[in-house]
Motif scaffolding. Structure first.
Motif, PDB file in Angstrom:
ATOM      1  N   VAL A  15      -6.506  15.297  10.089  1.00 23.16           N
ATOM      2  CA  VAL A  15      -5.252  14.997   9.386  1.00 23.16           C
ATOM      3  C   VAL A  15      -4.560  13.792  10.023  1.00 23.16           C
ATOM      4  O   VAL A  15      -3.898  13.008   9.333  1.00 23.16           O
ATOM      5  N   HIS A  16      -4.732  13.600  11.325  1.00 26.66           N
ATOM      6  CA  HIS A  16      -4.156  12.431  11.993  1.00 26.66           C
ATOM      7  C   HIS A  16      -4.813  11.151  11.478  1.00 26.66           C
ATOM      8  O   HIS A  16      -4.127  10.167  11.165  1.00 26.66           O
ATOM      9  N   THR A  17      -6.149  11.157  11.389  1.00 30.83           N
ATOM     10  CA  THR A  17      -6.869   9.992  10.870  1.00 30.83           C
ATOM     11  C   THR A  17      -6.470   9.702   9.428  1.00 30.83           C
ATOM     12  O   THR A  17      -6.233   8.554   9.044  1.00 30.83           O
ATOM     13  N   GLU A  56       1.618   1.399  18.434  1.00 29.68           N
ATOM     14  CA  GLU A  56       0.418   1.168  19.237  1.00 29.68           C
ATOM     15  C   GLU A  56      -0.069   2.470  19.868  1.00 29.68           C
ATOM     16  O   GLU A  56      -1.270   2.713  19.966  1.00 29.68           O
ATOM     17  N   ARG A  57       0.867   3.318  20.295  1.00 31.18           N
ATOM     18  CA  ARG A  57       0.478   4.586  20.931  1.00 31.18           C
ATOM     19  C   ARG A  57      -0.218   5.505  19.937  1.00 31.18           C
ATOM     20  O   ARG A  57      -1.195   6.174  20.262  1.00 31.18           O
ATOM     21  N   GLU A  58       0.275   5.539  18.709  1.00 26.48           N
ATOM     22  CA  GLU A  58      -0.314   6.430  17.717  1.00 26.48           C
ATOM     23  C   GLU A  58      -1.669   5.926  17.249  1.00 26.48           C
ATOM     24  O   GLU A  58      -2.601   6.679  17.050  1.00 26.48           O
ATOM     25  N   LEU A  59      -1.767   4.612  17.061  1.00 29.68           N
ATOM     26  CA  LEU A  59      -3.046   4.036  16.644  1.00 29.68           C
ATOM     27  C   LEU A  59      -4.058   4.119  17.777  1.00 29.68           C
ATOM     28  O   LEU A  59      -5.223   4.448  17.563  1.00 29.68           O
ATOM     29  N   ASP A  60      -3.597   3.806  19.016  1.00 29.78           N
ATOM     30  CA  ASP A  60      -4.444   3.898  20.212  1.00 29.78           C
ATOM     31  C   ASP A  60      -5.800   3.277  19.947  1.00 29.78           C
ATOM     32  O   ASP A  60      -6.849   3.862  20.226  1.00 29.78           O
ATOM     33  N   PHE A  61      -5.765   2.066  19.399  1.00 29.05           N
ATOM     34  CA  PHE A  61      -6.976   1.429  18.883  1.00 29.05           C
ATOM     35  C   PHE A  61      -8.054   1.253  19.951  1.00 29.05           C
ATOM     36  O   PHE A  61      -9.205   1.612  19.756  1.00 29.05           O
ATOM     37  N   ASP A  62      -7.677   0.678  21.104  1.00 32.53           N
ATOM     38  CA  ASP A  62      -8.684   0.383  22.128  1.00 32.53           C
ATOM     39  C   ASP A  62      -9.379   1.652  22.620  1.00 32.53           C
ATOM     40  O   ASP A  62     -10.605   1.706  22.720  1.00 32.53           O
ATOM     41  N   ALA A  63      -8.592   2.691  22.916  1.00 30.94           N
ATOM     42  CA  ALA A  63      -9.186   3.938  23.400  1.00 30.94           C
ATOM     43  C   ALA A  63     -10.020   4.599  22.319  1.00 30.94           C
ATOM     44  O   ALA A  63     -11.065   5.196  22.589  1.00 30.94           O
ATOM     45  N   ARG A  64      -9.569   4.500  21.074  1.00 29.48           N
ATOM     46  CA  ARG A  64     -10.283   5.113  19.953  1.00 29.48           C
ATOM     47  C   ARG A  64     -11.684   4.513  19.828  1.00 29.48           C
ATOM     48  O   ARG A  64     -12.689   5.216  19.753  1.00 29.48           O
ATOM     49  N   VAL A  65     -11.757   3.185  19.829  1.00 29.97           N
ATOM     50  CA  VAL A  65     -13.055   2.521  19.695  1.00 29.97           C
ATOM     51  C   VAL A  65     -13.908   2.746  20.929  1.00 29.97           C
ATOM     52  O   VAL A  65     -15.100   3.023  20.846  1.00 29.97           O
ATOM     53  N   ALA A 100       3.638   6.962  11.774  1.00 31.84           N
ATOM     54  CA  ALA A 100       4.593   8.074  11.856  1.00 31.84           C
ATOM     55  C   ALA A 100       4.089   9.296  11.103  1.00 31.84           C
ATOM     56  O   ALA A 100       4.177  10.428  11.592  1.00 31.84           O
ATOM     57  N   VAL A 101       3.538   9.077   9.912  1.00 31.96           N
ATOM     58  CA  VAL A 101       2.999  10.176   9.116  1.00 31.96           C
ATOM     59  C   VAL A 101       1.871  10.869   9.871  1.00 31.96           C
ATOM     60  O   VAL A 101       1.756  12.102   9.866  1.00 31.96           O
ATOM     61  N   ALA A 102       1.036  10.086  10.542  1.00 34.01           N
ATOM     62  CA  ALA A 102      -0.064  10.669  11.321  1.00 34.01           C
ATOM     63  C   ALA A 102       0.482  11.583  12.421  1.00 34.01           C
ATOM     64  O   ALA A 102      -0.024  12.686  12.643  1.00 34.01           O
ATOM     65  N   ARG A 103       1.538  11.142  13.107  1.00 34.32           N
ATOM     66  CA  ARG A 103       2.123  11.950  14.184  1.00 34.32           C
ATOM     67  C   ARG A 103       2.716  13.246  13.640  1.00 34.32           C
ATOM     68  O   ARG A 103       2.476  14.332  14.173  1.00 34.32           O
ATOM     69  N   TYR A 104       3.488  13.147  12.587  1.00 30.86           N
ATOM     70  CA  TYR A 104       4.136  14.333  12.033  1.00 30.86           C
ATOM     71  C   TYR A 104       3.116  15.314  11.456  1.00 30.86           C
ATOM     72  O   TYR A 104       3.241  16.530  11.614  1.00 30.86           O
TER      73      TYR A 104
END
Length: 428
Positions: free
Chosen positions: A261-263, A410-419, A239-243
């Protein structure tokens, strides 16, 4: 016996699981002209920390036995490997037993596992490098400088993965170790890219950027692992990453700064991995000693992230996210413009989410009440201009984070797409 007890082999599912990881990781070994590496070392350290010397030695010998049969390794190499894999797991396992690491609290346990990892890693390298160096005429110092020192960043990351996995297993149990499979795969991909970039010097700069991005994917895996131990903290980080990204976009930050800042938002509480359960999962008021530990998490998180090549700026943001405009924050007591701007954004996002989250430690307040509180502490705790920028975003949009389901996390982390994105060569 001192080296093997019946209790060491329980639960047997953990023994079999770690053996399977070690063998599978060895099958995916990284080979270059000068070196062969696998992630099985992490599985062996976990066996030392969670089981004992007997199972650790058995898993090590089984792994190299299968490798010898598969690769038809020469007798001298087999002998060297047998001696090494019978020795360093024994040393590490006995150290864990003598130090009674298993009964230590969270922070002490993590520190002890890190120390055991470092010691047995050096012992393993020396036991392999010394005989091979004598056969080729190279000095041990040459191998240390040319082979061992360049892979220290990867070994530091491997140590962090081992510590995180061991701590999570103690808190959650065997299901949490599924995350180790992802982490081991990423660790080996990371190390392969690092070594190949060394051998192809003309591509070093491009590969370093690619590797740094991939390593953030590994840290994202740690965020997922943290969610197994404390879902509240992990969802709060997302949530903090999104805001924080929304604030950065509102004030005209570049795309690179928004991603930065998102990371940092995703990782800003990663230092809480070192917290004992009595603090991380507390449903009571913390005492003074507990707060001393809590106040270390910006430093602990920054220290972990700073080890990742190219992510010093992320570490600096994490280190300063609990500083206050009036200088009464921690850990360094910075004031005003001394605090990095992106850290000030994280502070605002952090404060807002703590007040409004539906699964926080306190009853949530309405958006209007949260905005009023942000304005009340504006100029003392928080940056006034950035607070107003965030309020503008809130008032004209439906920006929010749903804590009560996994979808937004899961949407904010977006782990699979990120890697996947970081692992592919970047277009010019």
């Amino acid at each position: 016996m001192a080296t093997s007890r019946i209790s060491d082999w329980q639960p047997i599912t953990l023994v079999l699981f770690l053996a399977g990881i070690a063998i599978a990781s060895d099958v995916m070994a990284i080979e270059t002209k000068t070196l062969r590496m696998t992630g099985s070392f992490i599985a062996l350290v976990l066996a030392m920390a969670l089981l004992g010397p007997g199972p650790a030695v058995a898993i090590g010998l089984l792994t190299i036995a299968i490798a010898a049969l598969r690769d038809k390794t020469g007798p001298m190499v087999v002998f060297t490997n047998v001696v090494a894999y019978a020795t360093f797991p024994l040393i590490g396992g006995l150290a864990v037993r003598v130090l009674d690491i298993g009964s230590a609290d969270g922070a002490t346990f993590a520190l002890a596992v890190s120390a055991v990892f470092g010691v047995v890693n050096i012992v393993n390298f020396l036991m392999i490098a010394i005989p091979l160096g004598q056969g080729s005429g190279r000095s041990i110092w040459t191998d240390l400088r040319r082979v061992y020192v360049p892979i220290l960043p990867s070994e530091a990351l491997a140590a962090a993965l081992a510590v995180a996995s061991a701590a999570t297993y103690r808190a959650v149990g065997l299901p949490a170790l599924v995350a180790v499979l992802v982490a081991l795969f990423l660790f080996q991909v990371l190390t392969r890219e690092l070594l190949l970039s060394q051998e192809r010097g003309v591509q070093l700069e491009a590969r370093s950027t690619q590797l740094a991005s991939l390593q953030v994917g590994v840290l994202a895996a740690l965020v997922q692992t943290l969610s197994l131990r404390d879902r509240m903290t992990a969802r709060h980080s997302a949530a903090v990453a999104r805001y924080a990204r929304a604030i950065a976009d509102e004030v005209g930050c570049t795309t690179v700064e928004q991603e930065l800042v998102h990371t940092a938002g995703l990782l800003h509480d990663i230092g809480k991995f070192a917290f004992p359960d009595r603090i991380l999962l507390a449903n009571r008021k913390l005492d003074d000693d507990d707060w001393k530990i809590v106040r270390t998490h910006p430093y602990q998180g920054a220290r972990l992230v700073r080890r990742i090549n190219g992510y010093g700026p992320v570490a600096e943001i994490i280190l300063a996210h609990h500083e206050r405009i009036d200088g009464r924050g921690y850990p360094r007591g910075l004031t005003g413009e001394e605090i990095p701007m992106l850290s000030r954004m994280i502070s605002i996002a952090d404060t807002y989410d703590v007040m409004t989250a539906r699964d926080s430690y306190r009853d949530p307040v309405s958006q209007a009440e949260a905005i009023a509180e942000l304005r009340r502490v504006s100029g003392a705790q928080l940056d006034g201009d950035l607070v107003e920028a965030f309020i503008r975003v809130l008032e004209r949009s439906r920006l929010q984070f749903q804590h009560t389901t996994d979808a937004d996390f899961e949407r904010e982390l977006d782990f699979d797409a990120r890697v996947r994105g970081y692992a592919l060569p970047q277009a010019a």
